[in-house]
Design an enzyme around this catalytic site. Structure first.
Site, PDB file in Angstrom:
ATOM      1  N   ASP A   1      37.751  35.796  36.409  1.00 61.09           N
ATOM      2  CA  ASP A   1      37.876  36.994  35.416  1.00 61.09           C
ATOM      3  C   ASP A   1      36.058  37.682  36.326  1.00 61.09           C
ATOM      4  O   ASP A   1      35.461  36.525  36.886  1.00 61.09           O
ATOM      5  CB  ASP A   1      37.082  35.900  34.538  1.00 61.09           C
ATOM      6  CG  ASP A   1      38.014  35.807  33.334  1.00 61.09           C
ATOM      7  OD1 ASP A   1      39.209  35.999  33.733  1.00 61.09           O
ATOM      8  OD2 ASP A   1      38.461  34.208  33.109  1.00 61.09           O
TER       9      ASP A   1
ATOM     10  N   ASP B   1      36.848  34.475  42.868  1.00 59.55           N
ATOM     11  CA  ASP B   1      37.130  33.824  41.277  1.00 59.55           C
ATOM     12  C   ASP B   1      37.836  35.503  41.141  1.00 59.55           C
ATOM     13  O   ASP B   1      38.105  36.015  41.318  1.00 59.55           O
ATOM     14  CB  ASP B   1      35.725  34.068  40.963  1.00 59.55           C
ATOM     15  CG  ASP B   1      35.179  33.570  39.352  1.00 59.55           C
ATOM     16  OD1 ASP B   1      35.775  33.918  38.877  1.00 59.55           O
ATOM     17  OD2 ASP B   1      34.637  34.836  38.760  1.00 59.55           O
TER      18      ASP B   1
HETATM   19  P1  TMP Z   1      35.168  32.165  36.007  1.00 60.29           P
HETATM   20  O1  TMP Z   1      34.475  34.006  35.612  1.00 60.29           O
HETATM   21  O2  TMP Z   1      33.533  31.135  36.831  1.00 60.29           O
HETATM   22  O3  TMP Z   1      35.889  31.801  36.457  1.00 60.29           O
HETATM   23  O4  TMP Z   1      35.159  31.133  34.371  1.00 60.29           O
HETATM   24  C1  TMP Z   1      35.535  31.994  33.236  1.00 60.29           C
HETATM   25  C2  TMP Z   1      35.042  32.783  32.297  1.00 60.29           C
HETATM   26  O5  TMP Z   1      35.466  32.144  31.230  1.00 60.29           O
HETATM   27  C3  TMP Z   1      32.797  32.241  32.108  1.00 60.29           C
HETATM   28  O6  TMP Z   1      32.304  33.030  32.106  1.00 60.29           O
HETATM   29  C4  TMP Z   1      33.233  31.786  30.778  1.00 60.29           C
HETATM   30  C5  TMP Z   1      34.203  32.284  30.264  1.00 60.29           C
HETATM   31  N1  TMP Z   1      35.371  31.599  29.364  1.00 60.29           N
HETATM   32  C6  TMP Z   1      35.400  32.605  27.549  1.00 60.29           C
HETATM   33  O7  TMP Z   1      35.104  33.385  28.070  1.00 60.29           O
HETATM   34  N2  TMP Z   1      35.282  32.039  26.577  1.00 60.29           N
HETATM   35  C7  TMP Z   1      36.015  29.837  26.734  1.00 60.29           C
HETATM   36  O8  TMP Z   1      36.596  30.422  25.440  1.00 60.29           O
HETATM   37  C8  TMP Z   1      35.746  29.870  28.498  1.00 60.29           C
HETATM   38  C9  TMP Z   1      36.041  28.116  27.939  1.00 60.29           C
HETATM   39  C10 TMP Z   1      35.245  30.645  29.200  1.00 60.29           C
HETATM   40 MG    MG Z   2      34.575  35.165  36.908  1.00 58.53          MG
END
Ligand code: TMP
Ligand code: MG
Length: 300
Positions: free
Chosen positions: A48, A46
């Protein structure tokens, strides 16, 4: 003789931050990873708050969305609306009392609304570059080393992200970490001829559909069908499925970075990830495991 797990923990050095529910299972996975070596390995991570840090010097870091949500280069109206969406939906994402099935419709609404805000704000390619440069999106300590090392050993790395692909690519470029072994599957902004975002590539990837259904390039795992072993790295329960496209999976080591709401989410992380790293802002554990698998000396 010391087990591989003991060796890994000793090298990692942060035993207190590392929680393992089933050390026997982890030992068996590590043994297979090491015996099979780098030619059987792939890494799926992943972005973020997994490849990137959650905090530094007591301040939160930016996710892909956070870069835009906090940037003075975006209009005030965008920042206010994005903040309101975040405050509403982030708590649903992390709510340990709701099931994933209950969360999914809310998460899809969050993504659709958030993407629409970016389209409304006509965010441009050039601005993205500027916003990334001045952002607090930082990679974890030793993450660039790990990526570079995996590249040297021709181990493919898939960054599977429910953030924004164009933005995370800019962060990787800024850190000189977009090595040839890295592929990205994420939500990509599509731009018009004057460089403004007008739509997003489908299918939508949210944090709970990171599995084969979200791949618009099923070829990815087909090309790697001889690599049965994997490190699967994430900071969310939704990241556990990222390896579901692997052909005839062999040894899969699932490592979970537990960053936020630690007490409430500890049980679910320990029950689901093979290894849980509690508030560790480094990639040191992954560094040790990948060096062992690649047959390298542990000390650099
Ligand atoms: P991931 O880390 O699993 O790929 O997910 C992306 C992260 O982004 C998740 O924790 C939700 C976050 N997010 C935001 O912070 N702002 C937003 O507008 C959206 C749609 C997601
Ligand atoms: Mg994440």
């Amino acid at each position: 003789m010391a087990s591989i797990l003991q060796k890994v923990l000793q090298e990692y050095g942060n035993k207190d931050k590392c929680k393992i529910q089933d050390p026997t299972k982890v030992e068996a996975i590590l043994q297979k990873l090491v015996n099979d070596g780098p030619s059987k390995l792939q890494v799926i991570t992943d972005f973020d708050f997994t490849l990137s840090r959650f905090h530094k010097d007591g301040e939160r870091c930016d996710s892909c969305h956070g870069i835009l949500d906090h940037s003075p280069l975006m209009p005030d109206s965008f920042r206010e609306k994005a903040k309101a969406l975040y405050q509403k939906y982030y708590y649903i994402e992390l709510d340990h009392k709701m099931t994933v099935e209950e969360k999914i419709p809310h998460m899809i609404t969050w993504y659709r609304e958030s993407h629409n805000l970016l389209i409304e704000a006509q965010v441009s390619k050039q601005k993205i570059q500027e916003m990334v440069i001045s952002s607090r999106a930082l990679l974890r300590d030793s993450a660039v080393n790990v990526l570079s090392n995996l590249n040297d050993h021709k181990v493919p790395v898939l960054i599977f992200s429910a953030g924004v692909g164009n933005i995370l690519e800019e962060v990787l470029h800024r850190e000189k970490a977009f090595f040839p072994n890295v592929e990205v599957i994420s939500n990509y902004m599509l731009f018009n001829e004057t460089g403004e975002c007008t739509s997003f590539k489908e299918p939508l990837i949210h944090m709970f559909n990171k599995n084969e259904t979200a791949l618009d390039s099923p070829d990815y795992f087909q090309h790697l069908k001889h690599r049965h072993n994997a490190l699967v790295l994430g900071d969310s329960i939704g990241d556990l499925d990222m390896g579901s496209g692997i052909h005839n999976p062999g040894a899969l080591l699932r490592v979970g970075f537990l960053n936020d709401k630690i007490d409430e989410r500890m049980d679910s992380f320990i029950n689901n990830f093979d290894v849980v790293l509690v508030d560790d802002q480094s990639f040191d554990f992954v560094n040790v495991v990948s060096r062992l698998v690649c047959g390298q000396p542990l000390k650099q």
